[in-house]
Write a protein that holds these residues in place. Structure first.
Motif, PDB file in Angstrom:
ATOM      1  N   CYS A  93       0.860  -1.181   0.000  1.00 20.01           N
ATOM      2  CA  CYS A  93       0.000   0.000   0.000  1.00 20.01           C
ATOM      3  C   CYS A  93       0.898   1.234   0.000  1.00 20.01           C
ATOM      4  N   THR A 110      -4.754   7.533  -1.266  1.00 19.78           N
ATOM      5  CA  THR A 110      -4.152   6.284  -1.708  1.00 19.78           C
ATOM      6  C   THR A 110      -3.506   6.485  -3.072  1.00 19.78           C
ATOM      7  N   ASP A 113      -2.623   0.559  -4.604  1.00 18.31           N
ATOM      8  CA  ASP A 113      -3.402  -0.341  -3.770  1.00 18.31           C
ATOM      9  C   ASP A 113      -3.720  -1.592  -4.584  1.00 18.31           C
ATOM     10  N   SER A 115      -6.916  -4.109  -5.191  1.00 17.42           N
ATOM     11  CA  SER A 115      -8.342  -4.295  -4.913  1.00 17.42           C
ATOM     12  C   SER A 115      -8.659  -5.781  -4.789  1.00 17.42           C
ATOM     13  N   SER A 121     -10.240  -2.990  -0.270  1.00 19.50           N
ATOM     14  CA  SER A 121      -8.915  -3.031  -0.881  1.00 19.50           C
ATOM     15  C   SER A 121      -7.892  -3.369   0.202  1.00 19.50           C
ATOM     16  N   TRP A 122      -6.655  -3.663  -0.211  1.00 21.51           N
ATOM     17  CA  TRP A 122      -5.626  -4.012   0.750  1.00 21.51           C
ATOM     18  C   TRP A 122      -5.320  -2.826   1.672  1.00 21.51           C
ATOM     19  N   CYS A 123      -5.255  -1.596   1.136  1.00 22.80           N
ATOM     20  CA  CYS A 123      -5.003  -0.427   1.988  1.00 22.80           C
ATOM     21  C   CYS A 123      -6.124  -0.247   3.009  1.00 22.80           C
TER      22      CYS A 123
END
Length: 133
Positions: A93, A110, A113, A115, A121-123
Motif C-alpha cells: 500500500c 491512496t 493499492d 483491490s 482493498s488491501w489499503c
C-alpha cells in the motif's frame, strides 16, 4: 478607545481563521480512520515515511508498507479440466498524507493499492481496519 477596538477586529478575525484547519471528508475506511489523527500515531504504528515535501504550511509525506504475499485461488482454464489453480499475489500500500504544522493528518490519499473482488482493498484492510466481506 472604540476606534482601537474597531481597528483590531479584522486582525482578530483573521488570526482566528489562521488557526483553523480543514479536514477532508472521508470517502473510504483509510480516510475515516486517519483524517484528523496525529501523524506520529500513524508513523509509530506503520513505520516512517519514504519521503516528505514541504508544501506551504503543510508537509506531504509518502508512506509505503503493508508488504504481504497471499495465495489466490482461480478457476482453471480450458486445458485444466476444471481444476483450480493458485497464484501468488504481492500486496503493498502506498499513501500520501497531508500533515499540518501541528502534525495532524489533514488528508490521506491512496496512491497504489490492490483491490479485492467483493471486499475492501488491501489499503483499507491494512490501514483502515476494514475486514473482508
Amino acid at each position: 478607545m472604540t476606534l482601537r477596538i474597531a481597528a483590531a477586529l479584522p486582525f482578530a478575525f483573521a488570526l482566528s481563521l489562521a488557526g483553523c484547519t480543514t479536514i477532508s471528508p472521508a470517502t473510504n475506511a483509510v480516510e475515516s480512520r486517519w483524517n484528523g489523527q496525529p501523524a506520529g500515531t500513524f508513523f509509530a504504528q506503520f513505520g516512517p515515511p519514504i519521503s516528505d515535501v514541504q508544501s506551504g504550511d503543510s508537509t506531504l509525506y509518502t508512506w509505503k508498507g503493508g508488504y504481504r504475499t497471499r495465495r489466490v485461488e482461480t478457476a482453471g482454464g480450458e486445458g485444466a479440466k476444471g481444476k483450480r489453480a493458485t497464484r501468488t499475489q504481492r500486496l503493498s500500500c502506498t499513501v500520501q498524507l497531508t500533515v499540518t504544522s501541528d502534525y495532524v493528518i489533514r488528508s490521506i490519499r491512496t496512491i497504489s493499492d490492490v483491490s479485492q473482488p467483493g471486499g475492501p482493498s488491501w489499503c483499507e484492510e491494512f490501514l483502515g481496519g476494514a475486514k473482508g466481506a
